[in-house]
Each structure stands twice: as structure tokens, then as C-alpha cells.
Design an enzyme around this catalytic site. Structure first.
Site, short mmCIF file in Angstrom:
data_model
loop_
_atom_site.label_atom_id
_atom_site.label_comp_id
_atom_site.label_asym_id
_atom_site.label_seq_id
_atom_site.Cartn_x
_atom_site.Cartn_y
_atom_site.Cartn_z
N ASP A 144 -11.32 -5.88 7.43
CA ASP A 144 -12.40 -6.44 6.61
C ASP A 144 -13.76 -6.05 7.17
O ASP A 144 -14.68 -5.70 6.42
CB ASP A 144 -12.30 -7.97 6.56
CG ASP A 144 -11.03 -8.48 5.92
OD1 ASP A 144 -10.44 -7.77 5.09
OD2 ASP A 144 -10.63 -9.61 6.26
N ASP A 174 -5.64 -12.80 8.98
CA ASP A 174 -7.05 -12.97 9.29
C ASP A 174 -7.15 -13.82 10.54
O ASP A 174 -6.30 -14.70 10.77
CB ASP A 174 -7.79 -13.64 8.14
CG ASP A 174 -7.92 -12.74 6.91
OD1 ASP A 174 -8.04 -11.52 7.08
OD2 ASP A 174 -7.90 -13.27 5.78
#
Length: 180
Positions: free
Chosen positions: A144, A126
Site C-alpha cells: 500500500d 495489513d
């Protein structure tokens, strides 16, 4: 050809674009930043931060048993991929709008991108973090984002079934009855 494109190829091309974008951005972050290195993008609001998330979205299950966590997260991701693939295959676009096919393609690509990371590395990279002052939204990635946008599109198509479908008798972008 238009039905083939809309019905089968559009969601697959979208999914492939998401997977490629996701892999390229994650590789760039992994190769150019150390863990928790920060690069401001919009000072006080947006930054790039390299994190490796062993859990699900927002770090859920990050502290759990690693074997159980892997089995659950890989299993759930695999089931989502299978469900979306079967839904796309069975729909043939007969009643599916291009918007719903786009949404499903985004979800498919995002799920595949994060599943690849889980299987290959045991974590998901991330790197996009939105924050202000002491508030911070958990870091996320391209996959995401695609899943979120795809879910929102799919939700709106389900709630407003005619959203994304052309309106009969309307050939311009102007409201009906508006002079040319």
C-alpha cells in the site's frame, strides 16, 4: 547500458524489491503475531497490528458478497498490473523520466504484492497503524505504501512534466548564477 537500465530494468527491479519486501514483512507478521495483536512502536502514534483485510483499501467492500468482492478486486488489480506493464513496455523511456519510471515500478510492485495475497489467501495482510487518541488511520502494508508513493510521484510528474528531468546547462546542485 544506461538506457536499458533506466528504461526497462529500473522499474522491474523496483517492483521486485517491493514484492519481496512486502512478502517478507507480511510473512513475519503472520508468523509472529495473532490476529489483532498489537505491538507499540511509537506509543500514542504508531503501532504494528495484525489484520486481514478482505476488502479494498481502507476496508472498502469488506462486507460485500465474497465472490463478487474477489472478482472485482482481483480484476481491478489485474487491470492495473496490465496497464502499468504496457505503459512501461511502450514508453521505452524515450520521454519518461527516471522519477516516473520509479513511480510506475512502485505501483507495479505494490499491486503485484496485494494481488498475490488476494489470490493466495482471499485477504490482504495489513499491519502498520498510525493513530492518535481516538483517531486511527486504517492499517496498511508495504505494498500500500509503495502504491501511494508511486501514485504521488506519477501525479507530480504528470502535473509538473519537467520534474525529475535534468535541467539543461546545470551541472551542480546550486541555483544558476550562484558563485562556486
Amino acid at each position: 547500458m544506461p538506457h536499458f537500465w533506466t528504461n526497462r530494468l529500473l522499474p522491474l527491479v523496483v517492483a521486485l524489491a517491493v514484492v519481496v519486501s512486502d512478502r517478507l514483512t507480511k510473512l513475519a507478521i503472520q508468523n509472529s503475531m495473532g490476529s489483532f495483536d498489537i505491538t507499540p512502536v511509537i506509543p500514542g502514534w504508531l503501532r504494528i497490528v495484525h489484520t486481514e483485510n478482505p476488502g479494498a483499501a481502507f476496508g472498502v467492500l469488506a462486507e460485500g458478497n465474497p465472490i463478487l468482492r474477489s472478482v472485482v478486486l482481483i480484476g481491478v488489480s489485474s487491470m492495473v498490473l496490465c496497464f502499468i506493464a504496457v505503459t512501461l513496455w511502450k514508453s521505452r523511456g524515450e520521454s519518461a523520466s527516471p522519477t516516473s519510471l520509479l513511480g510506475l515500478g512502485l505501483i507495479l510492485g505494490g499491486a503485484a504484492g496485494n494481488l498475490y495475497d488476494r489470490v493466495a489467501h482471499g485477504t490482504v495482510t495489513d499491519f502498520i497503524e498510525v493513530f492518535h487518541g481516538s483517531w486511527s488511520f486504517p492499517a496498511f502494508n508495504v505494498a500500500d505504501s509503495a502504491i501511494t508513493v508511486g501514485a504521488v510521484l506519477t501525479f507530480f510528474i504528470a502535473v509538473l512534466p519537467h520534474a525529475g528531468q535534468p535541467q539543461p546547462g546545470r551541472t551542480t546542485g546550486r541555483p544558476a548564477g550562484t558563485p562556486e
